[in-house]
Design a protein around this motif. Sequence first.
Motif, PDB file in Angstrom:
ATOM      1  N   ASN A 105     -31.992  19.509  11.802  1.00 53.54           N
ATOM      2  CA  ASN A 105     -33.299  20.134  11.959  1.00 53.54           C
ATOM      3  C   ASN A 105     -33.134  21.644  12.138  1.00 53.54           C
ATOM      4  OD1 ASN A 105     -35.946  20.745  12.349  1.00 53.54           O
ATOM      5  ND2 ASN A 105     -36.253  19.388  14.106  1.00 53.54           N
ATOM      6  N   ILE A 106     -33.735  22.420  11.234  1.00 53.82           N
ATOM      7  CA  ILE A 106     -33.541  23.876  11.305  1.00 53.82           C
ATOM      8  C   ILE A 106     -34.780  24.581  11.841  1.00 53.82           C
ATOM      9  CG2 ILE A 106     -31.768  24.004   9.512  1.00 53.82           C
ATOM     10  CD1 ILE A 106     -33.987  24.867   7.553  1.00 53.82           C
ATOM     11  N   VAL A 107     -35.767  23.815  12.327  1.00 55.74           N
ATOM     12  CA  VAL A 107     -36.939  24.460  12.908  1.00 55.74           C
ATOM     13  C   VAL A 107     -36.502  25.212  14.159  1.00 55.74           C
ATOM     14  CG1 VAL A 107     -39.153  24.056  14.054  1.00 55.74           C
ATOM     15  CG2 VAL A 107     -38.556  22.790  11.989  1.00 55.74           C
ATOM     16  N   GLY A 108     -36.933  26.469  14.263  1.00 53.38           N
ATOM     17  CA  GLY A 108     -36.581  27.277  15.429  1.00 53.38           C
ATOM     18  C   GLY A 108     -35.417  28.221  15.171  1.00 53.38           C
ATOM     19  N   LEU A 109     -34.684  27.975  14.109  1.00 50.63           N
ATOM     20  CA  LEU A 109     -33.596  28.908  13.790  1.00 50.63           C
ATOM     21  C   LEU A 109     -34.176  30.190  13.190  1.00 50.63           C
ATOM     22  CD1 LEU A 109     -30.767  26.713  12.188  1.00 50.63           C
ATOM     23  CD2 LEU A 109     -31.055  27.438  14.560  1.00 50.63           C
ATOM     24  N   LYS A 110     -33.431  31.286  13.354  1.00 44.18           N
ATOM     25  CA  LYS A 110     -33.867  32.573  12.795  1.00 44.18           C
ATOM     26  C   LYS A 110     -33.597  32.595  11.292  1.00 44.18           C
ATOM     27  CE  LYS A 110     -34.331  35.001  16.827  1.00 44.18           C
ATOM     28  NZ  LYS A 110     -33.211  34.876  17.788  1.00 44.18           N
ATOM     29  N   PRO A 111     -34.377  33.391  10.553  1.00 44.53           N
ATOM     30  CA  PRO A 111     -34.173  33.452   9.097  1.00 44.53           C
ATOM     31  C   PRO A 111     -32.719  33.731   8.698  1.00 44.53           C
ATOM     32  CG  PRO A 111     -36.170  34.607   9.669  1.00 44.53           C
ATOM     33  CD  PRO A 111     -35.550  34.181  10.970  1.00 44.53           C
ATOM     34  N   TYR A 112     -32.035  34.630   9.435  1.00 46.11           N
ATOM     35  CA  TYR A 112     -30.661  34.945   9.017  1.00 46.11           C
ATOM     36  C   TYR A 112     -29.721  33.767   9.265  1.00 46.11           C
ATOM     37  CZ  TYR A 112     -28.739  35.733  13.701  1.00 46.11           C
ATOM     38  OH  TYR A 112     -28.282  35.568  14.977  1.00 46.11           O
ATOM     39  N   GLN A 113     -30.043  32.957  10.296  1.00 44.43           N
ATOM     40  CA  GLN A 113     -29.205  31.780  10.554  1.00 44.43           C
ATOM     41  C   GLN A 113     -29.397  30.740   9.456  1.00 44.43           C
ATOM     42  OE1 GLN A 113     -30.933  31.183  14.463  1.00 44.43           O
ATOM     43  NE2 GLN A 113     -28.952  31.625  15.443  1.00 44.43           N
ATOM     44  N   ILE A 114     -30.652  30.600   9.020  1.00 49.19           N
ATOM     45  CA  ILE A 114     -30.941  29.644   7.958  1.00 49.19           C
ATOM     46  C   ILE A 114     -30.280  30.092   6.656  1.00 49.19           C
ATOM     47  CG2 ILE A 114     -32.817  28.665   6.569  1.00 49.19           C
ATOM     48  CD1 ILE A 114     -34.494  28.670   9.176  1.00 49.19           C
ATOM     49  N   ALA A 115     -30.336  31.395   6.404  1.00 42.31           N
ATOM     50  CA  ALA A 115     -29.642  31.919   5.222  1.00 42.31           C
ATOM     51  C   ALA A 115     -28.149  31.639   5.345  1.00 42.31           C
ATOM     52  CB  ALA A 115     -29.894  33.421   5.094  1.00 42.31           C
ATOM     53  N   GLY A 116     -27.643  31.755   6.560  1.00 43.23           N
ATOM     54  CA  GLY A 116     -26.228  31.507   6.797  1.00 43.23           C
ATOM     55  C   GLY A 116     -25.843  30.054   6.552  1.00 43.23           C
ATOM     56  N   LEU A 117     -26.767  29.140   6.817  1.00 42.25           N
ATOM     57  CA  LEU A 117     -26.479  27.722   6.591  1.00 42.25           C
ATOM     58  C   LEU A 117     -26.424  27.386   5.111  1.00 42.25           C
ATOM     59  CD1 LEU A 117     -28.716  25.964   9.275  1.00 42.25           C
ATOM     60  CD2 LEU A 117     -26.227  26.185   9.267  1.00 42.25           C
ATOM     61  N   GLY A 118     -27.117  28.177   4.293  1.00 45.12           N
ATOM     62  CA  GLY A 118     -27.038  27.931   2.861  1.00 45.12           C
ATOM     63  C   GLY A 118     -28.372  27.762   2.145  1.00 45.12           C
ATOM     64  N   ILE A 119     -29.388  28.516   2.597  1.00 41.03           N
ATOM     65  CA  ILE A 119     -30.636  28.539   1.827  1.00 41.03           C
ATOM     66  C   ILE A 119     -30.847  29.977   1.358  1.00 41.03           C
ATOM     67  CG2 ILE A 119     -33.128  28.173   1.846  1.00 41.03           C
ATOM     68  CD1 ILE A 119     -32.780  26.043   3.935  1.00 41.03           C
ATOM     69  N   GLY A 120     -30.853  30.178   0.060  1.00 45.37           N
ATOM     70  CA  GLY A 120     -31.084  31.506  -0.491  1.00 45.37           C
ATOM     71  C   GLY A 120     -32.489  31.567  -1.056  1.00 45.37           C
ATOM     72  N   ARG A 121     -33.054  32.769  -1.117  1.00 42.04           N
ATOM     73  CA  ARG A 121     -34.412  32.841  -1.647  1.00 42.04           C
ATOM     74  C   ARG A 121     -34.676  34.152  -2.374  1.00 42.04           C
ATOM     75  NH1 ARG A 121     -39.260  33.737   2.572  1.00 42.04           N
ATOM     76  NH2 ARG A 121     -40.347  33.844   0.591  1.00 42.04           N
ATOM     77  N   THR A 122     -35.708  34.110  -3.221  1.00 45.95           N
ATOM     78  CA  THR A 122     -36.243  35.344  -3.791  1.00 45.95           C
ATOM     79  C   THR A 122     -37.680  35.458  -3.320  1.00 45.95           C
ATOM     80  OG1 THR A 122     -37.114  34.281  -5.780  1.00 45.95           O
ATOM     81  CG2 THR A 122     -34.821  35.055  -5.854  1.00 45.95           C
ATOM     82  N   PHE A 123     -38.300  36.593  -3.600  1.00 45.92           N
ATOM     83  CA  PHE A 123     -39.644  36.833  -3.087  1.00 45.92           C
ATOM     84  C   PHE A 123     -40.657  36.986  -4.217  1.00 45.92           C
ATOM     85  CE2 PHE A 123     -36.717  38.136   0.154  1.00 45.92           C
ATOM     86  CZ  PHE A 123     -37.286  37.663   1.327  1.00 45.92           C
ATOM     87  N   GLN A 124     -41.884  36.618  -3.876  1.00 46.81           N
ATOM     88  CA  GLN A 124     -42.967  36.698  -4.860  1.00 46.81           C
ATOM     89  C   GLN A 124     -43.137  38.143  -5.352  1.00 46.81           C
ATOM     90  OE1 GLN A 124     -46.418  34.788  -3.289  1.00 46.81           O
ATOM     91  NE2 GLN A 124     -47.703  35.330  -5.026  1.00 46.81           N
ATOM     92  N   ASN A 125     -43.200  39.087  -4.375  1.00 41.78           N
ATOM     93  CA  ASN A 125     -43.185  40.498  -4.753  1.00 41.78           C
ATOM     94  C   ASN A 125     -41.749  40.926  -4.528  1.00 41.78           C
ATOM     95  OD1 ASN A 125     -46.053  40.247  -4.611  1.00 41.78           O
ATOM     96  ND2 ASN A 125     -45.802  40.480  -2.402  1.00 41.78           N
ATOM     97  N   ILE A 126     -41.064  41.243  -5.590  1.00 42.50           N
ATOM     98  CA  ILE A 126     -39.630  41.540  -5.502  1.00 42.50           C
ATOM     99  C   ILE A 126     -39.312  42.406  -4.279  1.00 42.50           C
ATOM    100  CG2 ILE A 126     -37.713  42.615  -6.727  1.00 42.50           C
ATOM    101  CD1 ILE A 126     -39.293  42.145  -9.299  1.00 42.50           C
TER     102      ILE A 126
END
Lengths: 260, 320
Positions: free
Chosen positions: A71-92
């Motif tokens: 369960n990754i609820v409550g983790l900070k965005p950088y921690q989630i990125a560290g676990l292995g979720i990458g993303r791009t943004f709607q407005n680059i």
Amino acid sequence: MNSAPGNILELKACGINFGGLTAVSALEVAIGRRDLLGMIGPNGAGKTTVFNMITGVYQPTKGSVLFDGRNIVGLKPYQIAGLGIGRTFQNIRLFPSLTVYENIQVSLVKTLRHGFSHSTLQLPRFHEEERAVRASIVELLEIFNLTHVMNERATSLPYGDQRRTEIVRALATKPQLLLLDEPAAGMNATEKVELMRLIRLVKERFDIAILLIEHDMKVVMGICERIIVLDYGIKIAEGPPEAIRNNLSVIEAYLGEQAA
Amino acid sequence: MGVHATKVVLLAAIAISFIVSLFQSQINPYFLQIIIYIGINIILATSLNLINGYAGQFSLGHAGFMALGGYTGAVVSTTLGATPGGSSAVIILPLALVLGGIVAALAGLLVGIPSLRLRGDYLAITTLGFGEIIRVVIQNLDFLGGARGFTGIPKLTNFFWVFSVVSITVFVISNLVNSSYGKGFLAVRDDEIAAQAMGINTTKYKVVAFVTGAFFAGVAGGLYAHFVSYINPQQFSFIRSIEIVVMVIVGGMGNTPGVIIAAALLTILPEALRPIAEYRMVIYSLSLVIIMITRPQGLFGRELSLRSLLGRLRKQAMPV
């Protein structure tokens, strides 16, 4: 909480309220380790909100988000990125003052084993690691044909190249799941075909799961194996492209009740 | 350029500082004073540039960090009884400088914490307040001389110490921001949300910027105290902070060579204008206004830098 071993991401009864407004409610999504899943829906359906819940930008008010069974609820965005979720943004959101090369370099910071002291004092391992970083950036840029612009300021590139750079930057974080937010937005027909080829390449070459938000039906129907349709924060349909194309409630959501 | 080029430059710079310091007595004391002030201002401006320019956290508290370093250093060297020219000075001054830097760095850690929640103008005002608190607290501490100031600090600072510290500061900060690790600072400045999505711990980077910047400001304060041998709280008011911010902005935020040149120019300018007496500060201020109108990105902007030049040289020498 248990999740099927084949799933990289599971949203369980996930929901979020902003004040009195329910943006997303009771959402159930399961993404396998090699899935290419599309998410569509009319404007304001809550698609980007789902991305923001997965990546920790917003905290879901209900339910849980399981990444690789955790369960990754409550983790900070950088921690989630560290676990292995990458993303791009709607407005680059490339880093405007950095070059293409440096934009990708930022994604490799989390993989560095030597930080502050090695960098400031330039200890021997520092040079070793910097060479490795350089090699992996160049390798990535070569795969995506961006080597010729690597020293250009990222935001000075043509729109399509910026989108591509953003995908490469997300891939450089070595994700197991890649979230693409409207990658085809603002692209012309040729660029869209190129994008579809690129997404397939990413999936095959990096062997990762991809969740894609897209408005362009040709792109979504063309590459996704499975599609989720959101409307007013509720999942109204899920299935392979052909089934979604003929689904009555989907047509209703997009074109209105009479059309259906 | 080999991989150790920057280390060679550092050692050469320290060696040159030492050689020049041997002839220090030959230099006109007035010029020597200006040269020392240039060095101290370079340390202050390049360290503030890490916080304001590279990490994008607008801080107006640099004089506060400088005061902490200055007073701590003064206490250390007077307690240990160092005398100018004495052999003990070689150990006592670096000790005083480092301890001053550490105290300032701890304060940087403290002020770094609000910076996690605040940005832009709000952060600027908070750091300004923080700097003023330090000054007012010192003003009311009797063992530091209070408003009368701290007298009898041994005059240990010379050309060698100042320019060795200048070299170390520039070495550390350039290495930091040019490394892969250091790209995190630029990412935080450019787009915090994107930085986090790429796995950057933005909180940690901001605190590291504040702590590192504050450390060098503290060391600069120590050098200053041991040069003027008398310090009082008024020397570390927010006006001082603003002077340093002006150096960073004029040099170009996030441009270390530019900031070094601006620190030197803006230290010399008020002195060079002394012959015109009462119009001095008018001309000084006017030139700042003109610089900002004609070069809002700073004299040297972000583009024209030694870094890109060095980068080009390095690429020629070391093909990928």
